[in-house]
Design a protein around this motif. Structure first.
Motif, PDB file in Angstrom:
ATOM      1  N   THR A  17      19.736  -0.835 -12.058  1.00  0.00           N
ATOM      2  CA  THR A  17      19.311   0.028 -13.164  1.00  0.00           C
ATOM      3  C   THR A  17      18.096  -0.572 -13.858  1.00  0.00           C
ATOM      4  N   PRO A  18      16.968   0.146 -13.904  1.00  0.00           N
ATOM      5  CA  PRO A  18      15.744  -0.431 -14.487  1.00  0.00           C
ATOM      6  C   PRO A  18      15.801  -0.470 -16.003  1.00  0.00           C
ATOM      7  N   ILE A  19      15.187  -1.497 -16.576  1.00  0.00           N
ATOM      8  CA  ILE A  19      15.034  -1.614 -18.029  1.00  0.00           C
ATOM      9  C   ILE A  19      13.593  -1.332 -18.419  1.00  0.00           C
ATOM     10  N   VAL A  20      12.660  -1.934 -17.694  1.00  0.00           N
ATOM     11  CA  VAL A  20      11.251  -1.735 -17.998  1.00  0.00           C
ATOM     12  C   VAL A  20      10.459  -1.954 -16.711  1.00  0.00           C
ATOM     13  N   ALA A  21       9.316  -1.289 -16.607  1.00  0.00           N
ATOM     14  CA  ALA A  21       8.469  -1.433 -15.420  1.00  0.00           C
ATOM     15  C   ALA A  21       7.005  -1.526 -15.848  1.00  0.00           C
ATOM     16  N   GLY A  22       6.318  -2.557 -15.341  1.00  0.00           N
ATOM     17  CA  GLY A  22       4.894  -2.705 -15.603  1.00  0.00           C
ATOM     18  C   GLY A  22       4.539  -2.991 -17.038  1.00  0.00           C
ATOM     19  N   ALA A  23       5.410  -3.697 -17.773  1.00  0.00           N
ATOM     20  CA  ALA A  23       5.170  -3.961 -19.190  1.00  0.00           C
ATOM     21  C   ALA A  23       4.384  -5.251 -19.387  1.00  0.00           C
ATOM     22  N   SER A  24       3.657  -5.310 -20.482  1.00  0.00           N
ATOM     23  CA  SER A  24       2.945  -6.526 -20.869  1.00  0.00           C
ATOM     24  C   SER A  24       3.294  -6.861 -22.309  1.00  0.00           C
ATOM     25  N   LEU A  25       3.305  -8.156 -22.615  1.00  0.00           N
ATOM     26  CA  LEU A  25       3.677  -8.605 -23.951  1.00  0.00           C
ATOM     27  C   LEU A  25       2.888  -9.865 -24.291  1.00  0.00           C
ATOM     28  N   GLU A  26       2.263  -9.864 -25.462  1.00  0.00           N
ATOM     29  CA  GLU A  26       1.570 -11.057 -25.954  1.00  0.00           C
ATOM     30  C   GLU A  26       1.948 -11.283 -27.412  1.00  0.00           C
ATOM     31  N   LEU A  27       2.167 -12.557 -27.756  1.00  0.00           N
ATOM     32  CA  LEU A  27       2.453 -12.944 -29.131  1.00  0.00           C
ATOM     33  C   LEU A  27       1.490 -14.049 -29.531  1.00  0.00           C
ATOM     34  N   ALA A  28       1.016 -13.980 -30.771  1.00  0.00           N
ATOM     35  CA  ALA A  28       0.089 -14.986 -31.282  1.00  0.00           C
ATOM     36  C   ALA A  28       0.755 -15.822 -32.362  1.00  0.00           C
ATOM     37  N   ALA A  29       0.292 -17.036 -32.535  1.00  0.00           N
ATOM     38  CA  ALA A  29       0.795 -17.901 -33.596  1.00  0.00           C
ATOM     39  C   ALA A  29       0.590 -17.228 -34.948  1.00  0.00           C
ATOM     40  N   GLY A  30       1.607 -17.314 -35.818  1.00  0.00           N
ATOM     41  CA  GLY A  30       1.520 -16.725 -37.142  1.00  0.00           C
ATOM     42  C   GLY A  30       1.858 -15.252 -37.190  1.00  0.00           C
ATOM     43  N   GLU A  31       2.341 -14.704 -36.077  1.00  0.00           N
ATOM     44  CA  GLU A  31       2.599 -13.269 -35.995  1.00  0.00           C
ATOM     45  C   GLU A  31       4.100 -12.988 -36.059  1.00  0.00           C
TER      46      GLU A  31
END
Length: 260
Positions: A17-31
């Protein structure tokens, strides 16, 4: 500084069962970033896979990604903080190598709480002590799972302000798994996991956020989940009707006297 970067992530449960496909995620310091989505969408599973893809694969999850980089040490803070009950507040914070008085003050708690058993803390206090412990460990990335569970609205507002201040002052990236819109509104960004569309998208953090989330939640419900919710509601209403009738029979003679 980017502390977390994931590109082209696809994730599925052991059964496929898929949850997500082709996703991108970026987090920066202080965010400070909120992750919203329907119950059971796989938010915690997604972040476990992001933090440790090899461990996720060992659990049977299907994880692929084009790029994956975590530039700092990280910590996962579960619901209610998972404090060690046999230790005092100070003992929990010292486990992370921090000075209890310093870190209690950093999360707006009275340093005199240091000697208290953690079992005597309120929900809001316990959540702040868990945050103090995580910050004291010097982690550059914190994942908090439903940090506002059990808190009243005022405590949620205070927690939201505190999290944003600590993210900015300590230059820590904090990602919240939450259903609390008041908490999400305090974040720099709001993400939405839609298991039906298999997407991870950014929502506008504006006055229409509540309406947007409500629409997205409804659209994200799978047919099976929607049917299950309707069935649960029918069962609940039937139970309430039965209970109401029973209470009426039990208490009406006492309140109004025997029927004629």
């Amino acid at each position: 500084m980017t502390v977390l970067s994931v590109q082209d992530l696809s994730l599925a449960l052991p059964g496929g069962t898929p949850i997500v496909a082709g996703a991108s995620l970026e987090l920066a310091a202080g965010e400070l970033v909120a992750l919203l989505g329907p119950s059971g969408a796989g938010k915690s599973t997604l972040l476990r896979a992001v933090l440790d893809p090899d461990a996720a694969r060992d659990e049977g999850l299907q994880v692929t990604m084009a790029a994956h980089d975590i530039a700092v040490a990280h910590a996962f803070v579960p619901q209610r903080g998972a404090l060690l009950d046999h230790l005092s507040v100070a003992g929990n914070i010292r486990l992370a190598g921090g000075d209890p008085g310093e870190w209690l003050a950093a999360v707006a708690l009275d340093p005199e709480l240091a000697t208290r058993p953690v079992t005597t803390l309120s929900g809001g206090q316990a959540q702040r002590v868990a945050l103090a412990r995580a910050l004291a460990a010097g982690r550059g990335l914190l994942i908090l799972d439903e940090p506002s569970v059990g808190l009243d609205p005022l405590a949620v507002t205070q927690l939201a302000t505190l999290l944003r201040e600590q993210a900015e002052e300590q230059e820590v990236a904090i990602l919240l798994i939450t259903h609390d819109l008041a908490l999400a509104q305090a974040c720099h960004r709001v993400l939405f996991l839609d298991p039906r569309a298999q997407t991870l998208t950014t929502l506008e953090r504006d006055a229409e956020l509540a309406d947007t989330v409500e629409r997205r939640m409804a659209a994200a419900q799978t047919p099976a989940a929607a049917a299950g919710k309707r069935r649960s509601q029918r069962e609940l209403f039937a139970t309430l009707r039965t209970l109401g009738a029973a209470l009426t029979r039990a208490f009406s003679p006492r309140l109004f006297g025997p029927s004629l």
